[in-house]
Design a protein around this motif. Sequence first.
Motif, PDB file in Angstrom:
ATOM      1  N   GLY A  15     -38.004 -10.985  14.027  1.00  0.00           N
ATOM      2  CA  GLY A  15     -39.109 -10.105  13.570  1.00  0.00           C
ATOM      3  C   GLY A  15     -38.827  -9.537  12.060  1.00  0.00           C
ATOM      4  O   GLY A  15     -39.457  -8.680  11.611  1.00  0.00           O
ATOM      5  N   SER A  16     -37.751 -10.215  11.645  1.00  0.00           N
ATOM      6  CA  SER A  16     -37.441  -9.737  10.417  1.00  0.00           C
ATOM      7  C   SER A  16     -38.019 -10.456   9.006  1.00  0.00           C
ATOM      8  O   SER A  16     -37.816 -10.341   7.853  1.00  0.00           O
ATOM      9  N   SER A  17     -38.858 -11.475   9.253  1.00  0.00           N
ATOM     10  CA  SER A  17     -39.354 -12.164   8.124  1.00  0.00           C
ATOM     11  C   SER A  17     -40.784 -12.751   8.526  1.00  0.00           C
ATOM     12  O   SER A  17     -40.639 -13.001  10.028  1.00  0.00           O
ATOM     13  N   GLY A  18     -41.643 -13.276   7.804  1.00  0.00           N
ATOM     14  CA  GLY A  18     -42.585 -14.277   8.211  1.00  0.00           C
ATOM     15  C   GLY A  18     -43.616 -13.807   9.515  1.00  0.00           C
ATOM     16  O   GLY A  18     -44.074 -12.603   9.422  1.00  0.00           O
ATOM     17  N   VAL A  19     -43.906 -14.754  10.189  1.00  0.00           N
ATOM     18  CA  VAL A  19     -44.781 -14.626  11.252  1.00  0.00           C
ATOM     19  C   VAL A  19     -44.291 -13.389  12.140  1.00  0.00           C
ATOM     20  O   VAL A  19     -45.040 -12.571  12.734  1.00  0.00           O
ATOM     21  N   GLY A  20     -42.952 -13.375  12.551  1.00  0.00           N
ATOM     22  CA  GLY A  20     -42.437 -12.292  13.420  1.00  0.00           C
ATOM     23  C   GLY A  20     -42.552 -11.067  12.899  1.00  0.00           C
ATOM     24  O   GLY A  20     -42.972 -10.023  13.494  1.00  0.00           O
ATOM     25  N   GLY A  38     -32.820 -10.706  15.320  1.00  0.00           N
ATOM     26  CA  GLY A  38     -32.528 -11.583  14.361  1.00  0.00           C
ATOM     27  C   GLY A  38     -31.147 -11.483  14.206  1.00  0.00           C
ATOM     28  O   GLY A  38     -30.514 -11.008  14.603  1.00  0.00           O
ATOM     29  N   ARG A  39     -30.482 -12.592  13.513  1.00  0.00           N
ATOM     30  CA  ARG A  39     -29.078 -12.787  13.289  1.00  0.00           C
ATOM     31  C   ARG A  39     -28.582 -11.844  12.106  1.00  0.00           C
ATOM     32  O   ARG A  39     -27.450 -11.507  12.248  1.00  0.00           O
ATOM     33  N   ASP A  40     -29.271 -11.735  11.155  1.00  0.00           N
ATOM     34  CA  ASP A  40     -29.047 -11.091   9.932  1.00  0.00           C
ATOM     35  C   ASP A  40     -29.234  -9.348   9.993  1.00  0.00           C
ATOM     36  O   ASP A  40     -30.503  -9.278   9.982  1.00  0.00           O
ATOM     37  N   ASP A  42     -28.878  -7.169   7.711  1.00  0.00           N
ATOM     38  CA  ASP A  42     -29.640  -6.636   6.546  1.00  0.00           C
ATOM     39  C   ASP A  42     -31.087  -7.044   6.609  1.00  0.00           C
ATOM     40  O   ASP A  42     -31.849  -6.252   6.053  1.00  0.00           O
ATOM     41  N   ARG A  43     -31.439  -8.127   6.961  1.00  0.00           N
ATOM     42  CA  ARG A  43     -32.789  -8.500   6.950  1.00  0.00           C
ATOM     43  C   ARG A  43     -33.668  -7.498   8.106  1.00  0.00           C
ATOM     44  O   ARG A  43     -34.797  -7.130   7.689  1.00  0.00           O
ATOM     45  N   LEU A  44     -32.855  -7.257   9.163  1.00  0.00           N
ATOM     46  CA  LEU A  44     -33.411  -6.446  10.075  1.00  0.00           C
ATOM     47  C   LEU A  44     -33.911  -5.125   9.597  1.00  0.00           C
ATOM     48  O   LEU A  44     -34.799  -4.550   9.545  1.00  0.00           O
ATOM     49  N   ASN A  86     -41.862 -15.383  21.534  1.00  0.00           N
ATOM     50  CA  ASN A  86     -40.787 -16.234  21.431  1.00  0.00           C
ATOM     51  C   ASN A  86     -40.969 -16.809  19.969  1.00  0.00           C
ATOM     52  O   ASN A  86     -41.771 -17.990  19.929  1.00  0.00           O
ATOM     53  N   ASN A  87     -40.630 -16.309  19.033  1.00  0.00           N
ATOM     54  CA  ASN A  87     -40.929 -16.751  17.658  1.00  0.00           C
ATOM     55  C   ASN A  87     -39.772 -17.131  16.908  1.00  0.00           C
ATOM     56  O   ASN A  87     -39.776 -18.057  15.949  1.00  0.00           O
ATOM     57  N   ALA A  88     -38.337 -16.496  17.087  1.00  0.00           N
ATOM     58  CA  ALA A  88     -37.292 -16.873  16.156  1.00  0.00           C
ATOM     59  C   ALA A  88     -37.250 -18.517  16.132  1.00  0.00           C
ATOM     60  O   ALA A  88     -37.426 -19.152  17.069  1.00  0.00           O
ATOM     61  N   ALA A 155     -39.114 -31.643  19.803  1.00  0.00           N
ATOM     62  CA  ALA A 155     -38.744 -30.444  20.664  1.00  0.00           C
ATOM     63  C   ALA A 155     -39.901 -29.353  20.743  1.00  0.00           C
ATOM     64  O   ALA A 155     -40.276 -28.781  21.910  1.00  0.00           O
ATOM     65  N   ARG A 156     -40.931 -29.610  19.860  1.00  0.00           N
ATOM     66  CA  ARG A 156     -42.255 -28.673  19.959  1.00  0.00           C
ATOM     67  C   ARG A 156     -42.898 -29.339  21.107  1.00  0.00           C
ATOM     68  O   ARG A 156     -43.531 -28.348  21.608  1.00  0.00           O
ATOM     69  N   ALA A 157     -43.091 -30.560  21.166  1.00  0.00           N
ATOM     70  CA  ALA A 157     -43.784 -31.359  22.262  1.00  0.00           C
ATOM     71  C   ALA A 157     -43.299 -30.642  23.434  1.00  0.00           C
ATOM     72  O   ALA A 157     -43.934 -30.398  24.591  1.00  0.00           O
ATOM     73  N   LEU A 184     -49.248 -25.183   8.326  1.00  0.00           N
ATOM     74  CA  LEU A 184     -48.289 -24.626   7.455  1.00  0.00           C
ATOM     75  C   LEU A 184     -48.628 -23.056   6.903  1.00  0.00           C
ATOM     76  O   LEU A 184     -49.690 -22.850   6.312  1.00  0.00           O
ATOM     77  N   ILE A 185     -47.894 -22.349   7.126  1.00  0.00           N
ATOM     78  CA  ILE A 185     -47.918 -20.786   7.020  1.00  0.00           C
ATOM     79  C   ILE A 185     -46.933 -20.346   5.996  1.00  0.00           C
ATOM     80  O   ILE A 185     -45.779 -20.890   6.141  1.00  0.00           O
ATOM     81  N   ASP A 186     -47.412 -19.502   4.924  1.00  0.00           N
ATOM     82  CA  ASP A 186     -46.765 -19.162   3.936  1.00  0.00           C
ATOM     83  C   ASP A 186     -45.613 -18.033   4.111  1.00  0.00           C
ATOM     84  O   ASP A 186     -45.980 -16.756   4.350  1.00  0.00           O
ATOM     85  N   THR A 187     -44.415 -18.356   4.558  1.00  0.00           N
ATOM     86  CA  THR A 187     -43.513 -17.544   5.147  1.00  0.00           C
ATOM     87  C   THR A 187     -42.203 -18.051   4.279  1.00  0.00           C
ATOM     88  O   THR A 187     -42.346 -18.929   3.355  1.00  0.00           O
ATOM     89  N   GLY A 188     -41.155 -17.411   4.579  1.00  0.00           N
ATOM     90  CA  GLY A 188     -39.838 -17.822   4.073  1.00  0.00           C
ATOM     91  C   GLY A 188     -39.283 -19.263   3.971  1.00  0.00           C
ATOM     92  O   GLY A 188     -38.575 -19.755   3.127  1.00  0.00           O
ATOM     93  N   GLN A 189     -39.913 -19.718   5.201  1.00  0.00           N
ATOM     94  CA  GLN A 189     -39.756 -21.377   5.307  1.00  0.00           C
ATOM     95  C   GLN A 189     -40.276 -22.176   4.043  1.00  0.00           C
ATOM     96  O   GLN A 189     -39.342 -22.889   3.628  1.00  0.00           O
ATOM     97  N   TRP A 190     -41.344 -21.620   3.564  1.00  0.00           N
ATOM     98  CA  TRP A 190     -41.785 -22.532   2.451  1.00  0.00           C
ATOM     99  C   TRP A 190     -41.385 -22.033   1.034  1.00  0.00           C
ATOM    100  O   TRP A 190     -41.245 -22.885   0.196  1.00  0.00           O
ATOM    101  N   THR A 191     -40.988 -20.768   1.008  1.00  0.00           N
ATOM    102  CA  THR A 191     -40.551 -20.083  -0.389  1.00  0.00           C
ATOM    103  C   THR A 191     -39.107 -21.073  -0.237  1.00  0.00           C
ATOM    104  O   THR A 191     -38.606 -21.130  -1.365  1.00  0.00           O
ATOM    105  N   ARG A 192     -38.456 -21.277   0.775  1.00  0.00           N
ATOM    106  CA  ARG A 192     -36.976 -21.734   0.576  1.00  0.00           C
ATOM    107  C   ARG A 192     -37.302 -23.090   0.213  1.00  0.00           C
ATOM    108  O   ARG A 192     -36.635 -23.611  -0.607  1.00  0.00           O
ATOM    109  N   ARG A 193     -38.110 -23.849   0.735  1.00  0.00           N
ATOM    110  CA  ARG A 193     -38.380 -25.387   0.510  1.00  0.00           C
ATOM    111  C   ARG A 193     -38.892 -25.497  -0.891  1.00  0.00           C
ATOM    112  O   ARG A 193     -38.505 -26.587  -1.712  1.00  0.00           O
TER     113      ARG A 193
END
Length: 258
Positions: A15-20, A38-40, A42-44, A86-88, A155-157, A184-193
């Motif tokens: 829940g510290s980023s994006g969709v969560g 989340g694991r981090d 500071d982000r939480l 279950n989002n992480a 894995a998603r299937a 494709l959802i505009d989150t940290g995944q895409w800013t990192r890419r």
Amino acid sequence: MDLDLADRTYLVTGGSSGVGLATVRALLDEGARVATCGRDADRLAGIGSHDRLFTATCDVRDAAAVQAFVRAAADAFDGRIDGLVNNAGQSRMKRLDETTRDDWRDELDLKFSGVLHPVQAARPYLTASDAASVVNVNAVLAKQPEPRLITTSAARAGILNLSKSLATQLAADGIRVNSVCLGLIDTGQWTRRHAAAGTRLGYPQWQAQLAADRGIALGRLGRAEEVAYAIVTLLSPRASYITGTSIDVCGGVGRSIL
Ligand SMILES: NC(=O)c1ccc[n+]([C@@H]2O[C@H](COP(=O)([O-])OP(=O)(O)OC[C@H]3O[C@@H](n4cnc5c(N)ncnc54)[C@H](OP(=O)(O)O)[C@@H]3O)[C@@H](O)[C@H]2O)c1
């Protein structure tokens, strides 16, 4: 319409980023109590504080850590849990010839542990709820594999298949289980890419080109809030006859009719 989420308790992994994060905020706006991990740390901490929010560091691949997180969350909120998101997670951008045995093992571990560990830990609490709901955050890749994401697609299937089994088997405990399949959802995944792509295009221009290249019917990436609305709807007791299904939140990039 009142979604009847107020004063109920929901767990959201990642829940510290994006969709969560958007889901955490949407649930708080509805008056719900929310626990997230989340694991981090500071982000939480970046989520900010709220008297109906509980946060803890936890890696969903670690069964004991998930048990401890779920127990602490329930203790924080009168021993009650009404729903679980279950989002992480994240995707693995690799083609067949680039994947190693470790890629396959790690990807399957993340995706399956990310559903099974929280469901197993939360099941006794969910069984006690009068309106229990689980939402698995999945991807249209589950129905429409992409060669550049071969481990994640497979894995998603598997997770979509697992969701159906969970819906069938947990119905006896009064627990509904559904999925949202994202495009494709505009989150940290895409800013990192975007950062990793080393492109001269600014982020908005790069996104527009991405949407065109991928054939997104609505012509843009989705917003995390647009996913959160679908998740919150499936969590709501108003969705009491919906189980074992999935909703695509993908702007029309999905080509599957199933
Ligand atoms: N954005 C998309 O286009 C898209 C498309 C299809 C599916 N999805 C899926 O949607 C979900 C959310 O993605 P997002 O785009 O919102 O990503 P994001 O912005 O990168 O957020 C991911 C969240 O998950 C947490 N997380 C990651 N691995 C974790 C682990 N092992 N244990 C606990 N927490 C973990 C992260 O926090 P920490 O890093 O601090 O742990 C973060 O809070 C993911 O499962 C993703 O694969 C996204």
